[in-house]
Design an enzyme around this catalytic site. Structure first.
Site, PDB file in Angstrom:
ATOM      1  CE  LYS A  23      57.923-110.102 -34.649  1.00 51.31           C
ATOM      2  NZ  LYS A  23      58.485-111.460 -34.515  1.00 51.31           N
ATOM      3  NE  ARG A  51      61.540-109.562 -32.130  1.00 49.22           N
ATOM      4  CZ  ARG A  51      60.898-108.468 -31.774  1.00 49.22           C
ATOM      5  NH1 ARG A  51      61.480-107.276 -31.858  1.00 49.22           N
ATOM      6  NH2 ARG A  51      59.645-108.543 -31.361  1.00 49.22           N
ATOM      7  N   GLY A  85      53.353-116.590 -33.212  1.00 50.55           N
ATOM      8  CA  GLY A  85      53.978-117.781 -32.662  1.00 50.55           C
ATOM      9  C   GLY A  85      54.298-118.864 -33.680  1.00 50.55           C
ATOM     10  CG  MET A 120      57.189-118.618 -39.186  1.00 47.81           C
ATOM     11  SD  MET A 120      57.351-117.664 -40.628  1.00 47.81           S
ATOM     12  CE  MET A 120      56.873-116.103 -40.024  1.00 47.81           C
ATOM     13  NE  ARG A 176      50.974-109.241 -32.502  1.00 47.65           N
ATOM     14  CZ  ARG A 176      51.701-110.347 -32.307  1.00 47.65           C
ATOM     15  NH1 ARG A 176      52.426-110.838 -33.272  1.00 47.65           N
ATOM     16  NH2 ARG A 176      51.696-110.954 -31.156  1.00 47.65           N
ATOM     17  CG  HIS A 218      49.727-121.012 -28.668  1.00 46.57           C
ATOM     18  ND1 HIS A 218      48.989-122.157 -28.865  1.00 46.57           N
ATOM     19  CD2 HIS A 218      50.113-120.592 -29.892  1.00 46.57           C
ATOM     20  CE1 HIS A 218      48.958-122.417 -30.152  1.00 46.57           C
ATOM     21  NE2 HIS A 218      49.636-121.489 -30.801  1.00 46.57           N
ATOM     22  CB  SER A 242      15.912-117.387 -56.505  1.00 48.65           C
ATOM     23  OG  SER A 242      16.756-117.674 -55.424  1.00 48.65           O
ATOM     24  CG  ASN A 261      23.245-124.982 -51.878  1.00 46.59           C
ATOM     25  OD1 ASN A 261      24.185-124.202 -51.759  1.00 46.59           O
ATOM     26  ND2 ASN A 261      22.244-125.048 -51.026  1.00 46.59           N
ATOM     27  CG  ASP A 262      20.399-128.643 -56.762  1.00 46.92           C
ATOM     28  OD1 ASP A 262      21.021-129.715 -56.709  1.00 46.92           O
ATOM     29  OD2 ASP A 262      19.278-128.473 -56.246  1.00 46.92           O
ATOM     30  CB  CYS A 306      17.784-118.822 -52.218  1.00 47.50           C
ATOM     31  SG  CYS A 306      17.406-120.028 -53.506  1.00 47.50           S
ATOM     32  CE1 TYR A 366      16.617-113.408 -53.014  1.00 48.59           C
ATOM     33  CE2 TYR A 366      15.657-112.027 -54.734  1.00 48.59           C
ATOM     34  CZ  TYR A 366      15.838-113.261 -54.154  1.00 48.59           C
ATOM     35  OH  TYR A 366      15.259-114.378 -54.696  1.00 48.59           O
TER      36      TYR A 366
HETATM   37  P1  ADP Z   1      56.792-113.525 -31.982  1.00 50.48           P
HETATM   38  O1  ADP Z   1      56.636-113.100 -33.388  1.00 50.48           O
HETATM   39  O2  ADP Z   1      56.580-114.973 -31.762  1.00 50.48           O
HETATM   40  O3  ADP Z   1      56.055-112.642 -31.030  1.00 50.48           O
HETATM   41  P2  ADP Z   1      59.163-112.033 -31.364  1.00 50.48           P
HETATM   42  O4  ADP Z   1      60.166-111.892 -32.432  1.00 50.48           O
HETATM   43  O5  ADP Z   1      58.263-110.886 -31.165  1.00 50.48           O
HETATM   44  O6  ADP Z   1      58.341-113.366 -31.620  1.00 50.48           O
HETATM   45  O7  ADP Z   1      59.938-112.350 -30.043  1.00 50.48           O
HETATM   46  C1  ADP Z   1      59.310-112.873 -28.928  1.00 50.48           C
HETATM   47  C2  ADP Z   1      59.715-112.120 -27.688  1.00 50.48           C
HETATM   48  O8  ADP Z   1      61.106-112.086 -27.548  1.00 50.48           O
HETATM   49  C3  ADP Z   1      59.303-110.678 -27.680  1.00 50.48           C
HETATM   50  O9  ADP Z   1      58.029-110.515 -27.188  1.00 50.48           O
HETATM   51  C4  ADP Z   1      60.285-110.072 -26.742  1.00 50.48           C
HETATM   52  O10 ADP Z   1      59.805-110.181 -25.425  1.00 50.48           O
HETATM   53  C5  ADP Z   1      61.496-110.910 -26.904  1.00 50.48           C
HETATM   54  N1  ADP Z   1      62.507-110.190 -27.686  1.00 50.48           N
HETATM   55  C6  ADP Z   1      62.694-110.223 -29.016  1.00 50.48           C
HETATM   56  N2  ADP Z   1      63.715-109.428 -29.370  1.00 50.48           N
HETATM   57  C7  ADP Z   1      64.175-108.874 -28.226  1.00 50.48           C
HETATM   58  C8  ADP Z   1      65.204-107.945 -27.930  1.00 50.48           C
HETATM   59  N3  ADP Z   1      65.986-107.425 -28.871  1.00 50.48           N
HETATM   60  N4  ADP Z   1      65.385-107.590 -26.643  1.00 50.48           N
HETATM   61  C9  ADP Z   1      64.609-108.119 -25.679  1.00 50.48           C
HETATM   62  N5  ADP Z   1      63.614-108.991 -25.894  1.00 50.48           N
HETATM   63  C10 ADP Z   1      63.403-109.365 -27.156  1.00 50.48           C
HETATM   64 MG    MG Z   2      56.205-110.878 -30.812  1.00 59.65          MG
HETATM   65 MG    MG Z   3      18.071-126.944 -55.557  1.00 56.06          MG
END
Ligand code: ADP
Ligand code: MG
Ligand code: MG
Length: 866
Positions: free
Chosen positions: A22, A92, A101, A103, A336, A452, A746, A750-751, A814, A834
């Site tokens: 990020k 973040r 999602g 962390m 990303r 999610h 060959s 597994n064995d 194999c 192979y």
């Molecule tokens: P994750 O890694 O779970 O996607 P993020 O750190 O990207 O978490 O944050 C989740 C959401 O929070 C982002 O998609 C964004 O919409 C919002 N967010 C994070 N930082 C800011 C910011 N500085 N201003 C506005 N929205 C933010």
């Molecule tokens: Mg995000």
């Molecule tokens: Mg065998």
């Protein structure tokens, strides 16, 4: 002294290992001139130092952060902790490898009882200011102090009910003021402390919490599933807040540069007006498709399209971005490499080659072979008559049937026990990850294509139907309503993630086929790989499937299944029970034409491609009933005679062939006659390779070669090779002696794994092996991925010694490993000729073999992360 903090607008100072995906993305976007709020990244070094010191903020970090906050204040023209017009920030998480999602993130830090009034006055928008503050208390309480999130949720739900407000946006500023008081009371009750009013304390504790979220159980489960090392740590990004919740001209959204389900080249995403942060993915309100933004804010939409085009050209891959619009101004908050289905991966790779963005080699190396499994899963039979109970979003393709389970724990438990289950939820959260791993598929009532459940299911290649409106769940009563149908937990349903359909009961599925893009990529892969790819196939149908998937021969045709067929088994038993040689010979004579027919079918299906036929391998007792089911005294006595304490180490493989030569003689005769018959019929001579199993001693193979040659000489002339499996450590060590006699070898891994590790193939996985993997005594299941240091080392010795005496000795594998990407790469490096695997894994093996060859040439894959 170690430097820990880097501003987004500094010259490129570090990669994703240091700054996290990020952080690097934010810095790169800043450098590209893309609108990103200002901020800085606290490096993964700091997190590692913090964790290594048992939760101590490393020396100097506080002061360094303070300096960068100062710089941020300069850029923003506002002060952090100010009560009149405060600078707000988000904190973040962001690891080197994306763990969506998993962390934590906290928004709106810097607000307090006083500052919220300042913000309201400064923006002239009281509702917005209070909405931001209540979000801060909620997220901060949850992430920093572990206040159960549902308490805040419940308070919000209650208030909405009292105000008769269907959505959170229907709450007024006064309502939110009340909500803030409730939230603060919940916070105080749960923590014994009042909500922190000092901005710097908020920042310090939030940073700490993000460091610690690296070690949270769900993050650990995720890392184990995706084989992400435990010691990377996460970076922390401190970002100036921009606000999607300032009213009707503000919004927040997520967007892919191409369709992550199909790969089609058009913007794909969702947004919510007057919303913030996770609202879109959390499924709190149902978001609008991104195309709606074009009507609502045309200029912003054009700018977004143009920006995403630039990002895609810059990264030369499909991007998954998060954005916010504050009063008509666009900001990007994350970019990303986008996760996608296998189908989409292939289409995007092929089209990017067409567009001149990437080379064919890059296209080949980018496809995750493990993911191709998705395409090789069954789908719903298009001719089946379906009673569609409800429809939702087609969030992740493939079809699955299974019993309804309503919580992740039961899904995990029952799935592990081998049951097919579908996790059915209002929505899923990152805490459900263990259940998602074990379930066959996911069905949710809420949430969109980027919810999610959808994202995780696509990543795992499981079917998902999301946002299914006709679905209602009463968890307490264990009752699920799908359309008109009232079902209970445990009832079977079928979901079709490719179309979003949900059916009651199970539905007929059909095997998959290779589509055009898949064929194109595999064609490119075939152009670069050195390993040949064969299939393990025992029937003409399997052989035909194998060829369709591109197998260049059969690497293992087991003959025992033929003995098991219903019409054969009685004759096989007669043969085993025979008291005299003459009796046994009579039974074998009756089996001979049947076996010949089997082999003719396979030779014909393979039309001139090589076929390795392995002579009978399993111990004879496998063909007899259990002792108590014996139908005669003679049978009971014979069963007792054949009983062995360790049959896998007993009278099986070539030991059987040597003790009962009539069986192997019959099989060799059947093979040679079948080859002649097919040659006569089709004009094409089959390429016949006869393989003797479980050889450990030179004396075994020399006798069996003699038997093979003697029988073949009695029959019409047919060319064939005579070889052996290498599946005992002794065979590896003495491969030079064996190679003198064998035309090919060959590896039966597994064995070989069983005998090298002393792990029973039949039990270990259900017993201690799981514990070993949990304890990290072993990193991987050695029956899935070759244990390179142990089993692999024996293989290396065998290759060296075998080729030492016979440089052109043909070598292959194999075992099940022959279709597993890491093992295929290992076989490439060993110099095998192979690999052979089950038909459905042939495409995967072709791709893995190509990637191994490209890796050797130094063509590297792009790192995926964010
Ligand atoms: P994750 O890694 O779970 O996607 P993020 O750190 O990207 O978490 O944050 C989740 C959401 O929070 C982002 O998609 C964004 O919409 C919002 N967010 C994070 N930082 C800011 C910011 N500085 N201003 C506005 N929205 C933010
Ligand atoms: Mg995000
Ligand atoms: Mg065998």
């Amino acid at each position: 002294m170690t430097r820990y903090v880097y501003d987004f607008d500094e010259e490129s100072v570090g990669g994703r290992e240091l700054l996290g995906g990020k952080g690097v993305g934010l810095a790169e976007m800043t450098a590209l001139g893309i609108p990103v709020p200002a901020g800085f990244t606290i490096s993964t070094d700091a997190c590692r130092a913090y964790l290594a010191a048992g939760g101590q903020i490393p020396d100097g970090l506080d002061a360094e952060v303070a300096r960068h906050v100062g710089a941020l204040e300069e850029k923003a023209g506002k002060r952090f902790g100010d009560t009149a017009d405060p600078l707000l920030v988000s904190v973040r998480s962001g690891a080197a490898i994306s763990m969506p999602g998993m962390m934590d993130t906290i928004l709106n830090l810097g607000l307090s009882d006083v500052a919220v009034e300042g913000l309201a006055a400064a923006t002239g928008n009281e509702r917005f200011a209070r909405d931001s503050y209540r979000r801060l208390i909620q997220m901060y309480g949850d992430v920093v102090d572990g206040v159960p999130g549902h308490r805040f949720e419940q308070a919000l739900t209650d208030l909405k009910a009292r105000r008769d407000a269907p959505l959170d946006v229907d709450l007024s500023a006064a309502d939110l003021a009340e909500l803030i008081e409730t939230y603060k009371a919940i916070y105080a009750e749960e923590t014994g402390d009042s909500f922190p009013q000092d901005a710097r304390e908020q920042l310090r504790r939030a940073t700490r919490a993000v460091f610690e979220s690296w070690s949270a159980p769900r993050a650990q489960v995720y890392r184990r599933t995706y084989e992400i090392p435990d010691d990377l740590g996460t970076a922390v990004n401190v970002v100036q807040m921009v606000f999607g919740n300032r009213g009707e001209r503000s919004c927040t959204g997520v967007c892919f540069t191409r369709d992550p389900a199909t790969g089609e080249s058009h913007l794909y995403g969702e947004y919510l007006v007057n919303a913030q942060g996770e609202d879109v993915v959390a499924g709190i309100r149902t978001p609008e498709p991104i195309s709606g933004l074009q009507e609502r804010m045309p200029a912003v939409y054009d700018q977004l399209t143009e920006t995403l085009g630039r990002l895609e050209r810059h990264y030369r891959d499909m991007q998954d971005i998060e954005f916010t619009v504050e009063e008509g101004t666009l900001y990007l908050l994350q970019t990303r490499t986008g996760k996608r289905t296998a189908q989409a991966s292939l289409r995007i790779a092929v089209e990017m080659v067409d567009e001149g963005l990437i080379s064919k080699e890059e296209a080949v190396i980018r496809i995750d072979p493990g993911q191709l499994d998705q395409l090789l899963h069954p789908t719903i039979d298009p001719t089946a008559k379906l009673d569609v109970a409800a429809k939702g979003l087609n969030a992740s393709p493939g079809a699955a049937s299974g019993a309804i389970v309503l919580d992740a724990d039961s899904a995990a438990e029952r799935g592990k026990a081998g049951e097919s289950v579908i996790l059915v939820r209002w929505e899923t959260t990152p805490d459900d990850i263990h259940g998602l791993i074990q379930a066959q598929g996911v069905l949710t009532a809420h949430g969109g294509m980027t919810s999610h459940a959808a994202v995780v299911a696509r990543g795992m290649g499981k079917p998902c139907v999301a946002g299914c409106e006709g679905l209602e769940i009463d968890v307490a009563a264990g009752i699920v309503t799908i359309g008109e149908h009232r079902l209970r937990a445990g009832d079977v349903i079928t979901i079709d993630g490719g179309t979003g359909r949900v059916m009651v009961g199970s539905v007929r599925l059909v095997p998959p086929a290779i589509d055009e893009n898949f064929g194109t990529i595999l064609g490119w892969a075939d152009g670069v790989r050195r390993l040949a790819v064969r299939a393990n196939a025992d029937t003409p149908e399997d052989a035909a499937k194998a060829r369709e998937f591109g197998a260049e021969g059969i690497g293992l045709c087991r003959t025992e299944h033929m003995f098991m067929a219903e019409d054969r088994l009685p004759i096989v038993q007669e043969m085993i029970l025979a008291q005299t040689d003459a009796e046994r010979a009579r039974a074998l004579d009756r089996l001979l034409p049947m076996q010949q027919g089997d082999f003719e079918g396979i030779f014909e299906a393979m039309a001139g491609l090589p076929v390795i036929i392995r002579l009978l391998d399993p111990p004879l007792h496998e063909f007899l009933p259990a002792r108590e089911d014996a139908t005669s005294d003679a049978m009971r006595r014979r069963i007792e005679q054949l009983q062995e304490a360790n049959p896998m180490l007993g009278t099986r493989g070539c030991r059987l062939g040597l003790e009962y030569p009539g069986i192997y003689e019959m099989q060799v005769r059947a093979i040679v006659r079948a080859a002649k018959a097919v040659r006569d019929r089709t004009g094409e001579a089959p390429v016949v390779e006869i393989m003797h199993p479980l050889v450990g001693f030179e004396g075994e193979l020399s006798r069996l070669r003699e038997l093979t040659e003697r029988v073949a000489a009695e029959e019409p002339t047919v060319d064939y090779l005579c070889g052996t499996m290498i599946e005992l450590p002794r065979a590896c060590i003495r491969a030079d002696e064996i190679a003198r006699i064998a035309d090919f070898c060959s590896f039966g891994t597994n064995d070989l794994t069983q005998t090298t590790l002393g792990f029973s193939r039949d039990d270990a996985e259900g017993k201690f092996l799981t514990f070993y993997l949990e304890q990290r005594i072993l990193e991987r299941n050695p029956f899935e991925t070759i244990d390179q240091e142990g089993v692999g080392e024996l293989m290396r010795i065998a290759v060296e010694r075998g080729r030492g005496v016979k440089p052109d000795l043909k070598l292959g594998i194999c075992g099940e490993h022959g279709g597993e990407p890491k093992s295929v790469a290992f076989c490439h490096r060993l110099g095998l000729d192979y690999v052979s695997c089950s038909p459905y894994r042939v495409p995967l093996a072709r791709l893995s073999a190509a990637q191994a060859a490209l890796a050797e040439r130094g063509v590297a894959a792009l790192a995926i992360g964010g």
